[in-house]
Scaffold this active site. Sequence first.
Site, short mmCIF file in Angstrom:
data_model
loop_
_atom_site.label_atom_id
_atom_site.label_comp_id
_atom_site.label_asym_id
_atom_site.label_seq_id
_atom_site.Cartn_x
_atom_site.Cartn_y
_atom_site.Cartn_z
CG ASP A 92 -1.97 7.45 0.43
OD1 ASP A 92 -0.93 7.70 -0.21
OD2 ASP A 92 -3.10 7.79 0.06
CG ASP A 133 -1.64 1.25 1.48
OD1 ASP A 133 -2.32 1.71 0.55
OD2 ASP A 133 -1.54 1.81 2.59
#
EC number: 3.1.-.-
Length: 300
Positions: A58, A56
């Site tokens: 963020d 991922d």
Amino acid sequence: MASPDLSNAYNGRIDLGSLANNASINRALNDMPTAVDDAGVRPQPPIDLTAAAFFDVDNTLVQGSSAVHFGRGLAARDYFTYRDVLGFIYAQAKFQLLGKENSQDVAAGQRKALAFIEGRSVEQLVALGEEIYDEIIADKIWAGTRQLTQIHLDAGQQVWLITATPYELAATIARRLGLTGALGTVAESVDGIFTGRLVDELLHGVGKAHAVRSLAIREGLNLKRCTAYSDSYNDVPMLSLVGTAVAINPDAQLRSLARERGWEIRDFRTARKAARIGVPSALALGGALAAAVSRRRDRE
């Protein structure tokens, strides 16, 4: 604690004609032959052909929201109104203070982003992403997570970013870090101009699991030998899909579930530091963006 619905992510029946997020995967695979990192080096073909790592972006790889950082760069270039700026301030403050993302916030932000890019050229947005990466995002990369990506690369594995972030920005981050590629949200473009519509659904939550599963089929990966990293409980479907799941800087729900399932937890923050810098950094962002808007108003 109820986990996200994983039924769609684990459906054993495979329809190659309707694999999820084909647009994101097609864009990523098409761009791979031309990608070079900051040192001008093209990523080497993987040696381990059946294992990969999925990250991922963020708050896992990048401190805070990559889209908000991109927004900061755009605000400094006078692309936004005062109302737009307030939205960025709110999103960043909420993200930092709560330590987790909200699906509704992500969707609302995506709608605003699509409205912003409508009628603009893909080339222009890619160029802006390159500039803003150098100005802001490069300094926001978590060193610990960057080291993890390198461990997988050194092991000869593919390393992919899986994110709701627009594909163009996600691909820039992946390329600059020398990663294999990125799967991100794909905005429709015609003759090099964005239409303001998405090609596929927002790459978020269960959508990430669908995308990873589809990519694994395309690339011949064994998901039991793959690793996934995320900070967000929303990514439990993706984390549950692979053999090894790692919670990075996890929100409270993911931390609890990771402990319950025996997943590794790596936190490159400290609770004291997170509490201390959460509000001031959000306020600093607000001040910077407000100043940019003030300068724009003065010129008008």
